[in-house]
Motif scaffolding. Structure first.
Motif, PDB file in Angstrom:
ATOM      1  N   ASP A 132       1.989 -17.153 -23.707  1.00 48.81           N
ATOM      2  CA  ASP A 132       1.066 -16.055 -23.992  1.00 48.81           C
ATOM      3  C   ASP A 132       1.622 -14.680 -23.660  1.00 48.81           C
ATOM      4  O   ASP A 132       1.353 -13.713 -24.367  1.00 48.81           O
ATOM      5  CB  ASP A 132      -0.253 -16.257 -23.244  1.00 48.81           C
ATOM      6  N   ASN A 133       2.391 -14.553 -22.574  1.00 43.19           N
ATOM      7  CA  ASN A 133       2.861 -13.209 -22.217  1.00 43.19           C
ATOM      8  C   ASN A 133       4.362 -13.020 -22.407  1.00 43.19           C
ATOM      9  O   ASN A 133       4.935 -12.070 -21.902  1.00 43.19           O
ATOM     10  CB  ASN A 133       2.443 -12.840 -20.789  1.00 43.19           C
ATOM     11  N   ARG A 134       5.008 -13.949 -23.141  1.00 44.21           N
ATOM     12  CA  ARG A 134       6.408 -13.797 -23.547  1.00 44.21           C
ATOM     13  C   ARG A 134       7.343 -13.583 -22.363  1.00 44.21           C
ATOM     14  O   ARG A 134       8.155 -12.658 -22.339  1.00 44.21           O
ATOM     15  CB  ARG A 134       6.557 -12.649 -24.539  1.00 44.21           C
ATOM     16  N   THR A 135       7.202 -14.404 -21.361  1.00 47.77           N
ATOM     17  CA  THR A 135       8.064 -14.307 -20.184  1.00 47.77           C
ATOM     18  C   THR A 135       8.542 -15.702 -19.785  1.00 47.77           C
ATOM     19  O   THR A 135       8.067 -16.716 -20.300  1.00 47.77           O
ATOM     20  CB  THR A 135       7.313 -13.681 -18.989  1.00 47.77           C
ATOM     21  N   ILE A 136       9.472 -15.725 -18.839  1.00 48.01           N
ATOM     22  CA  ILE A 136       9.919 -16.965 -18.217  1.00 48.01           C
ATOM     23  C   ILE A 136       9.749 -16.794 -16.711  1.00 48.01           C
ATOM     24  O   ILE A 136      10.244 -15.829 -16.129  1.00 48.01           O
ATOM     25  CB  ILE A 136      11.395 -17.268 -18.539  1.00 48.01           C
ATOM     26  N   THR A 137       9.017 -17.710 -16.097  1.00 43.34           N
ATOM     27  CA  THR A 137       8.826 -17.658 -14.648  1.00 43.34           C
ATOM     28  C   THR A 137       9.885 -18.521 -13.979  1.00 43.34           C
ATOM     29  O   THR A 137      10.115 -19.664 -14.386  1.00 43.34           O
ATOM     30  CB  THR A 137       7.420 -18.160 -14.260  1.00 43.34           C
ATOM     31  N   GLY A 138      10.540 -17.969 -12.965  1.00 42.49           N
ATOM     32  CA  GLY A 138      11.562 -18.700 -12.226  1.00 42.49           C
ATOM     33  C   GLY A 138      11.077 -19.049 -10.833  1.00 42.49           C
ATOM     34  O   GLY A 138      10.357 -18.262 -10.192  1.00 42.49           O
ATOM     35  N   TYR A 139      11.460 -20.231 -10.381  1.00 39.32           N
ATOM     36  CA  TYR A 139      11.085 -20.695  -9.050  1.00 39.32           C
ATOM     37  C   TYR A 139      12.311 -21.225  -8.319  1.00 39.32           C
ATOM     38  O   TYR A 139      13.189 -21.846  -8.925  1.00 39.32           O
ATOM     39  CB  TYR A 139      10.073 -21.854  -9.119  1.00 39.32           C
ATOM     40  N   ALA A 140      12.339 -21.028  -7.008  1.00 36.99           N
ATOM     41  CA  ALA A 140      13.292 -21.726  -6.151  1.00 36.99           C
ATOM     42  C   ALA A 140      12.619 -23.017  -5.711  1.00 36.99           C
ATOM     43  O   ALA A 140      11.434 -23.020  -5.373  1.00 36.99           O
ATOM     44  CB  ALA A 140      13.657 -20.879  -4.936  1.00 36.99           C
ATOM     45  N   ILE A 141      13.368 -24.131  -5.762  1.00 40.39           N
ATOM     46  CA  ILE A 141      12.831 -25.435  -5.388  1.00 40.39           C
ATOM     47  C   ILE A 141      13.314 -25.780  -3.986  1.00 40.39           C
ATOM     48  O   ILE A 141      14.529 -25.800  -3.736  1.00 40.39           O
ATOM     49  CB  ILE A 141      13.306 -26.527  -6.365  1.00 40.39           C
ATOM     50  N   ASN A 142      12.390 -26.045  -3.095  1.00 45.45           N
ATOM     51  CA  ASN A 142      12.776 -26.562  -1.782  1.00 45.45           C
ATOM     52  C   ASN A 142      13.174 -28.022  -1.999  1.00 45.45           C
ATOM     53  O   ASN A 142      12.320 -28.859  -2.304  1.00 45.45           O
ATOM     54  CB  ASN A 142      11.615 -26.453  -0.794  1.00 45.45           C
ATOM     55  N   ARG A 143      14.470 -28.328  -1.871  1.00 42.36           N
ATOM     56  CA  ARG A 143      14.940 -29.663  -2.232  1.00 42.36           C
ATOM     57  C   ARG A 143      14.505 -30.742  -1.250  1.00 42.36           C
ATOM     58  O   ARG A 143      14.599 -31.930  -1.534  1.00 42.36           O
ATOM     59  CB  ARG A 143      16.460 -29.654  -2.403  1.00 42.36           C
ATOM     60  N   ALA A 144      13.986 -30.337  -0.095  1.00 44.93           N
ATOM     61  CA  ALA A 144      13.481 -31.321   0.860  1.00 44.93           C
ATOM     62  C   ALA A 144      12.019 -31.659   0.610  1.00 44.93           C
ATOM     63  O   ALA A 144      11.603 -32.807   0.765  1.00 44.93           O
ATOM     64  CB  ALA A 144      13.657 -30.811   2.281  1.00 44.93           C
ATOM     65  N   THR A 145      11.222 -30.646   0.198  1.00 47.90           N
ATOM     66  CA  THR A 145       9.774 -30.848   0.062  1.00 47.90           C
ATOM     67  C   THR A 145       9.264 -30.727  -1.371  1.00 47.90           C
ATOM     68  O   THR A 145       8.163 -31.192  -1.665  1.00 47.90           O
ATOM     69  CB  THR A 145       9.015 -29.814   0.907  1.00 47.90           C
ATOM     70  N   GLY A 146      10.031 -30.081  -2.268  1.00 40.91           N
ATOM     71  CA  GLY A 146       9.567 -29.850  -3.631  1.00 40.91           C
ATOM     72  C   GLY A 146       8.699 -28.618  -3.780  1.00 40.91           C
ATOM     73  O   GLY A 146       8.239 -28.308  -4.876  1.00 40.91           O
ATOM     74  N   VAL A 147       8.444 -27.911  -2.694  1.00 40.22           N
ATOM     75  CA  VAL A 147       7.624 -26.697  -2.760  1.00 40.22           C
ATOM     76  C   VAL A 147       8.349 -25.632  -3.589  1.00 40.22           C
ATOM     77  O   VAL A 147       9.559 -25.439  -3.453  1.00 40.22           O
ATOM     78  CB  VAL A 147       7.320 -26.171  -1.340  1.00 40.22           C
ATOM     79  N   LEU A 148       7.596 -24.957  -4.460  1.00 39.81           N
ATOM     80  CA  LEU A 148       8.157 -23.920  -5.330  1.00 39.81           C
ATOM     81  C   LEU A 148       7.836 -22.534  -4.785  1.00 39.81           C
ATOM     82  O   LEU A 148       6.727 -22.270  -4.333  1.00 39.81           O
ATOM     83  CB  LEU A 148       7.575 -24.052  -6.739  1.00 39.81           C
ATOM     84  N   THR A 149       8.835 -21.639  -4.848  1.00 42.50           N
ATOM     85  CA  THR A 149       8.681 -20.243  -4.447  1.00 42.50           C
ATOM     86  C   THR A 149       9.167 -19.366  -5.587  1.00 42.50           C
ATOM     87  O   THR A 149      10.231 -19.627  -6.156  1.00 42.50           O
ATOM     88  CB  THR A 149       9.511 -19.942  -3.181  1.00 42.50           C
ATOM     89  N   LEU A 150       8.403 -18.345  -5.932  1.00 41.13           N
ATOM     90  CA  LEU A 150       8.798 -17.462  -7.031  1.00 41.13           C
ATOM     91  C   LEU A 150      10.159 -16.833  -6.775  1.00 41.13           C
ATOM     92  O   LEU A 150      10.442 -16.366  -5.667  1.00 41.13           O
ATOM     93  CB  LEU A 150       7.777 -16.350  -7.233  1.00 41.13           C
TER      94      LEU A 150
END
Length: 195
Positions: free
Chosen positions: A125-143
């Motif tokens: 809808d807003n013509r963007t790509i959101t990027g996340y860092a993946i915590n490889r131990a927990t799977g938690v995503l951070t922008l």
């Protein structure tokens, strides 16, 4: 790993490596991975593994190994969600990661870098790509910093090259491809200028 002169070397951990036989200056070299770790299951990729031997040591060749199938990412455009689940490597049982599901804006799939450090979700809808860092131990995503990133109207999940350094997204309305460099430390995207 294997060099162009059929010398082989077995890696036992992180750090620099040296092939046992020396090559003459001016010789070409090609480094490839012919077997991969199995416990736990990993895939390995070679970065900058081809070139010509010069008088000084070659220090740019990198071997990157990453866990296979550690995380599963699922987007739902109708529900505007992104779910993350850990895959048990023995039983295959899925376990929801902390914070999952995440609220996202009209996701069009997702793509993770080969080393499972970063995840990218096109927002239709807003013509963007959101990027996340993946915590490889927990799977938690951070922008990722400065996320989301401007793009066209992507219709498919982005394509990430095997080295994890470049990302490409297609534009639904125009016959063009947006290319980006991936910041290997934080996951920020920087658009590649060109035709």
């Amino acid at each position: 790993a294997n060099s162009g002169s059929n010398n082989s070397f077995v890696f036992t951990g992180d750090g620099p490596f040296t092939f046992p036989d020396r090559s003459a200056s001016g010789d070409g070299y090609f480094v490839s991975a012919f077997s991969h770790p199995t416990n736990p299951a990993q895939e390995c990729a070679i970065v900058d593994g081809r070139g010509t031997v010069v008088s000084s040591p070659i220090t740019g060749v990198r071997v990157i190994c990453y866990l296979v199938g550690r995380w599963m990412f699922v987007t739902r455009q109708s529900g505007a969600t992104l779910s993350v689940a850990a895959i048990d490597q023995t039983s295959g049982v899925l376990t929801s990661a902390p914070g999952s599901p995440y609220t996202v804006n009209s996701p069009g799939g997702s793509s993770a870098t080969p080393d499972s450090r970063f995840l990218y979700v096109p927002n239709i809808d807003n013509r963007t790509i959101t990027g996340y860092a993946i915590n490889r131990a927990t799977g938690v995503l951070t922008l990722a910093p400065n996320s989301p990133f401007a793009a066209g109207l992507p219709i498919d999940p982005p394509t990430i090259d095997p080295s994890g350094r470049f990302l490409y997204a297609t534009d639904k309305e125009n016959p063009r491809v947006f290319g980006y460099r991936i910041d290997g430390s934080k996951g920020e995207l920087r658009q590649i200028e060109g035709r």
